[in-house]
Design a protein around this motif. Structure first.
Motif, PDB file in Angstrom:
ATOM      1  N   VAL A 144       0.820  -1.215   0.000  1.00  0.00           N
ATOM      2  CA  VAL A 144       0.000   0.000   0.000  1.00  0.00           C
ATOM      3  C   VAL A 144       0.854   1.266   0.000  1.00  0.00           C
ATOM      4  CG1 VAL A 144      -2.004  -1.074   1.081  1.00  0.00           C
ATOM      5  CG2 VAL A 144      -0.238  -0.079   2.522  1.00  0.00           C
ATOM      6  N   LYS A 145       2.095   1.193   0.490  1.00  0.00           N
ATOM      7  CA  LYS A 145       2.963   2.368   0.538  1.00  0.00           C
ATOM      8  C   LYS A 145       3.693   2.606  -0.783  1.00  0.00           C
ATOM      9  CE  LYS A 145       3.878   1.767   5.473  1.00  0.00           C
ATOM     10  NZ  LYS A 145       4.916   1.416   6.466  1.00  0.00           N
ATOM     11  N   GLY A 146       3.615   1.643  -1.694  1.00  0.00           N
ATOM     12  CA  GLY A 146       4.272   1.791  -2.984  1.00  0.00           C
ATOM     13  C   GLY A 146       5.787   1.681  -2.925  1.00  0.00           C
ATOM     14  N   LEU A 147       6.302   1.043  -1.883  1.00  0.00           N
ATOM     15  CA  LEU A 147       7.758   0.945  -1.717  1.00  0.00           C
ATOM     16  C   LEU A 147       8.409   0.088  -2.795  1.00  0.00           C
ATOM     17  CD1 LEU A 147       8.002   0.621   2.165  1.00  0.00           C
ATOM     18  CD2 LEU A 147       8.567   2.615   0.758  1.00  0.00           C
ATOM     19  N   TYR A 148       7.755  -1.015  -3.160  1.00  0.00           N
ATOM     20  CA  TYR A 148       8.337  -1.880  -4.197  1.00  0.00           C
ATOM     21  C   TYR A 148       8.419  -1.147  -5.530  1.00  0.00           C
ATOM     22  CZ  TYR A 148       8.360  -6.134  -1.345  1.00  0.00           C
ATOM     23  OH  TYR A 148       8.634  -7.081  -0.384  1.00  0.00           O
ATOM     24  N   ALA A 149       7.359  -0.435  -5.877  1.00  0.00           N
ATOM     25  CA  ALA A 149       7.360   0.318  -7.143  1.00  0.00           C
ATOM     26  C   ALA A 149       8.451   1.383  -7.127  1.00  0.00           C
ATOM     27  CB  ALA A 149       5.992   0.950  -7.371  1.00  0.00           C
ATOM     28  N   ARG A 150       8.594   2.058  -6.018  1.00  0.00           N
ATOM     29  CA  ARG A 150       9.635   3.087  -5.897  1.00  0.00           C
ATOM     30  C   ARG A 150      11.024   2.453  -5.987  1.00  0.00           C
ATOM     31  NH1 ARG A 150       9.190   6.231  -0.770  1.00  0.00           N
ATOM     32  NH2 ARG A 150      10.885   7.388  -1.751  1.00  0.00           N
ATOM     33  N   ALA A 151      11.184   1.257  -5.365  1.00  0.00           N
ATOM     34  CA  ALA A 151      12.474   0.559  -5.418  1.00  0.00           C
ATOM     35  C   ALA A 151      12.793   0.138  -6.851  1.00  0.00           C
ATOM     36  CB  ALA A 151      12.455  -0.646  -4.493  1.00  0.00           C
ATOM     37  N   ARG A 152      11.782  -0.323  -7.582  1.00  0.00           N
ATOM     38  CA  ARG A 152      11.994  -0.743  -8.970  1.00  0.00           C
ATOM     39  C   ARG A 152      12.359   0.447  -9.866  1.00  0.00           C
ATOM     40  NH1 ARG A 152      11.467  -5.905  -9.841  1.00  0.00           N
ATOM     41  NH2 ARG A 152      10.076  -7.203  -8.606  1.00  0.00           N
ATOM     42  N   ARG A 153      11.911   1.633  -9.482  1.00  0.00           N
ATOM     43  CA  ARG A 153      12.274   2.845 -10.233  1.00  0.00           C
ATOM     44  C   ARG A 153      13.623   3.410  -9.767  1.00  0.00           C
ATOM     45  NH1 ARG A 153       6.673   4.175  -9.214  1.00  0.00           N
ATOM     46  NH2 ARG A 153       7.372   5.661  -7.619  1.00  0.00           N
ATOM     47  N   GLY A 154      14.239   2.780  -8.768  1.00  0.00           N
ATOM     48  CA  GLY A 154      15.525   3.231  -8.253  1.00  0.00           C
ATOM     49  C   GLY A 154      15.433   4.356  -7.250  1.00  0.00           C
ATOM     50  N   GLU A 155      14.213   4.636  -6.766  1.00  0.00           N
ATOM     51  CA  GLU A 155      14.024   5.733  -5.821  1.00  0.00           C
ATOM     52  C   GLU A 155      14.325   5.322  -4.383  1.00  0.00           C
ATOM     53  OE1 GLU A 155      10.018   7.071  -6.410  1.00  0.00           O
ATOM     54  OE2 GLU A 155      10.330   7.387  -8.565  1.00  0.00           O
ATOM     55  N   VAL A 156      14.256   4.030  -4.095  1.00  0.00           N
ATOM     56  CA  VAL A 156      14.582   3.501  -2.765  1.00  0.00           C
ATOM     57  C   VAL A 156      15.770   2.572  -2.937  1.00  0.00           C
ATOM     58  CG1 VAL A 156      13.765   2.184  -0.781  1.00  0.00           C
ATOM     59  CG2 VAL A 156      12.162   3.633  -2.045  1.00  0.00           C
ATOM     60  N   LYS A 157      16.876   2.946  -2.334  1.00  0.00           N
ATOM     61  CA  LYS A 157      18.112   2.165  -2.471  1.00  0.00           C
ATOM     62  C   LYS A 157      18.126   1.010  -1.463  1.00  0.00           C
ATOM     63  CE  LYS A 157      19.642   5.117  -5.478  1.00  0.00           C
ATOM     64  NZ  LYS A 157      19.365   4.813  -6.866  1.00  0.00           N
ATOM     65  N   ASN A 158      18.811  -0.066  -1.827  1.00  0.00           N
ATOM     66  CA  ASN A 158      19.006  -1.224  -0.941  1.00  0.00           C
ATOM     67  C   ASN A 158      17.695  -1.749  -0.374  1.00  0.00           C
ATOM     68  OD1 ASN A 158      21.872  -1.197  -1.208  1.00  0.00           O
ATOM     69  ND2 ASN A 158      21.906   0.551   0.186  1.00  0.00           N
ATOM     70  N   PHE A 159      16.691  -1.873  -1.231  1.00  0.00           N
ATOM     71  CA  PHE A 159      15.393  -2.382  -0.789  1.00  0.00           C
ATOM     72  C   PHE A 159      15.393  -3.905  -0.916  1.00  0.00           C
ATOM     73  CE2 PHE A 159      10.872  -3.369  -1.082  1.00  0.00           C
ATOM     74  CZ  PHE A 159      10.377  -2.616  -0.029  1.00  0.00           C
ATOM     75  N   THR A 160      15.187  -4.568   0.204  1.00  0.00           N
ATOM     76  CA  THR A 160      15.276  -6.027   0.248  1.00  0.00           C
ATOM     77  C   THR A 160      14.292  -6.672  -0.718  1.00  0.00           C
ATOM     78  OG1 THR A 160      15.954  -5.908   2.557  1.00  0.00           O
ATOM     79  CG2 THR A 160      15.201  -8.039   1.755  1.00  0.00           C
ATOM     80  N   GLY A 161      14.825  -7.569  -1.529  1.00  0.00           N
ATOM     81  CA  GLY A 161      14.016  -8.282  -2.514  1.00  0.00           C
ATOM     82  C   GLY A 161      14.099  -7.672  -3.899  1.00  0.00           C
ATOM     83  N   ILE A 162      14.488  -6.400  -3.974  1.00  0.00           N
ATOM     84  CA  ILE A 162      14.608  -5.713  -5.266  1.00  0.00           C
ATOM     85  C   ILE A 162      16.070  -5.368  -5.533  1.00  0.00           C
ATOM     86  CG2 ILE A 162      13.881  -3.746  -6.668  1.00  0.00           C
ATOM     87  CD1 ILE A 162      11.592  -5.672  -6.024  1.00  0.00           C
ATOM     88  N   SER A 163      16.617  -4.450  -4.744  1.00  0.00           N
ATOM     89  CA  SER A 163      18.004  -4.017  -4.959  1.00  0.00           C
ATOM     90  C   SER A 163      18.946  -4.485  -3.854  1.00  0.00           C
ATOM     91  CB  SER A 163      18.054  -2.492  -5.077  1.00  0.00           C
ATOM     92  OG  SER A 163      17.370  -1.889  -3.999  1.00  0.00           O
ATOM     93  N   ALA A 164      18.439  -5.286  -2.934  1.00  0.00           N
ATOM     94  CA  ALA A 164      19.255  -5.901  -1.886  1.00  0.00           C
ATOM     95  C   ALA A 164      18.741  -7.328  -1.686  1.00  0.00           C
ATOM     96  CB  ALA A 164      19.156  -5.106  -0.584  1.00  0.00           C
ATOM     97  N   PRO A 165      19.636  -8.257  -1.394  1.00  0.00           N
ATOM     98  CA  PRO A 165      19.237  -9.667  -1.313  1.00  0.00           C
ATOM     99  C   PRO A 165      18.465 -10.013  -0.048  1.00  0.00           C
ATOM    100  CG  PRO A 165      21.547  -9.437  -0.747  1.00  0.00           C
ATOM    101  CD  PRO A 165      21.081  -8.072  -1.172  1.00  0.00           C
ATOM    102  N   PHE A 166      17.672 -11.080  -0.167  1.00  0.00           N
ATOM    103  CA  PHE A 166      17.043 -11.699   1.005  1.00  0.00           C
ATOM    104  C   PHE A 166      17.476 -13.157   1.024  1.00  0.00           C
ATOM    105  CE2 PHE A 166      13.882 -14.198   3.208  1.00  0.00           C
ATOM    106  CZ  PHE A 166      13.730 -13.488   4.387  1.00  0.00           C
ATOM    107  N   GLU A 167      18.103 -13.571   2.102  1.00  0.00           N
ATOM    108  CA  GLU A 167      18.534 -14.957   2.257  1.00  0.00           C
ATOM    109  C   GLU A 167      17.463 -15.712   3.039  1.00  0.00           C
ATOM    110  OE1 GLU A 167      22.319 -14.789   4.250  1.00  0.00           O
ATOM    111  OE2 GLU A 167      23.198 -13.521   2.687  1.00  0.00           O
ATOM    112  N   ALA A 168      16.757 -16.605   2.356  1.00  0.00           N
ATOM    113  CA  ALA A 168      15.711 -17.388   3.023  1.00  0.00           C
ATOM    114  C   ALA A 168      16.336 -18.290   4.074  1.00  0.00           C
ATOM    115  CB  ALA A 168      14.954 -18.230   1.998  1.00  0.00           C
ATOM    116  N   PRO A 169      15.703 -18.421   5.221  1.00  0.00           N
ATOM    117  CA  PRO A 169      16.218 -19.321   6.255  1.00  0.00           C
ATOM    118  C   PRO A 169      16.321 -20.754   5.729  1.00  0.00           C
ATOM    119  CG  PRO A 169      14.466 -17.945   7.134  1.00  0.00           C
ATOM    120  CD  PRO A 169      14.481 -17.732   5.653  1.00  0.00           C
TER     121      PRO A 169
END
Length: 197
Positions: A144-169
């Motif tokens: 709802v906050k649009g963080l993923y869309a902003r991350a995909r546009r490069g507006e949010v740096k180091n966003f986990t899952g888009i521009s920063a990794p997530f290591e599944a347990p």
């Protein structure tokens, strides 16, 4: 260590964890929820807290909203600040667990290293890693906050899952995909893990 060498003598005089757990009639435990933003960590945590309350069990939720606006308000999102955020959360969580409280931490905590740090501080016997394994596509749909869309546009740096990794347990105590499980089913599995009827 002799009494003279003990620079923290108050610990020897305080009531023990066992005393606290007897008073509450429950055992302290740490449920460490990890998963992507939007995976359902906070939603599941709140629902579990309500079910525990109905059963007369004391629970405390720690998540970004109540930690980063208070005790960790001075931290940003650099690698060092993220590590310090998790370190402080784990230290606070340990206090709750040692008081006999069922404690839930709901943080992305995207790396094994960060989660291992938390487990080391809290103690392996008290630490249950819960992977909220909801796929990223569903997390984005819920955003709802649009963080993923902003991350995909490069507006949010180091966003986990888009521009920063997530290591599944690798070996979580429980894995919950909230795109497949209802909230009630997720909570039921957590209660079963805790051996609570």
């Amino acid at each position: 260590m002799s009494t003279q060498d003990n620079i923290y003598p108050i610990f020897d005089r305080m009531l023990s964890r066992h005393d606290k757990e007897q008073l509450l009639g429950q055992k302290g435990v740490m449920l460490w929820f990890t998963g992507l933003s939007g995976s359902g960590k906070s939603t599941v945590a709140i629902a579990l807290e309500r079910e525990l309350q109905k059963r007369g069990l004391l629970c405390r939720i720690l998540d970004g909203d109540n930690i980063r606006t208070g005790i960790n308000a001075n931290l940003g999102f650099s690698a060092d600040d993220r590590r310090e955020n998790i370190r402080r959360v784990a230290e606070v969580a340990k206090l709750f667990v040692d008081t006999g409280i069922i404690t839930i931490a709901a943080f992305v905590s995207p790396t094994e290293d960060l989660r291992n740090l938390a487990q080391h501080i809290i103690g392996k016997d008290d630490f249950k890693e819960i992977f909220i394994s909801t796929p990223i596509e569903e997390c984005e749909r819920r955003d709802v906050k649009g963080l993923y869309a902003r991350a995909r546009r490069g507006e949010v740096k180091n966003f986990t899952g888009i521009s920063a990794p997530f290591e599944a347990p690798q070996h979580p105590a429980l894995s919950l995909d909230t795109s497949k499980l209802s909230l009630e089913e997720s909570v039921a599995q957590l209660l079963q893990l805790l051996n609570i009827k």
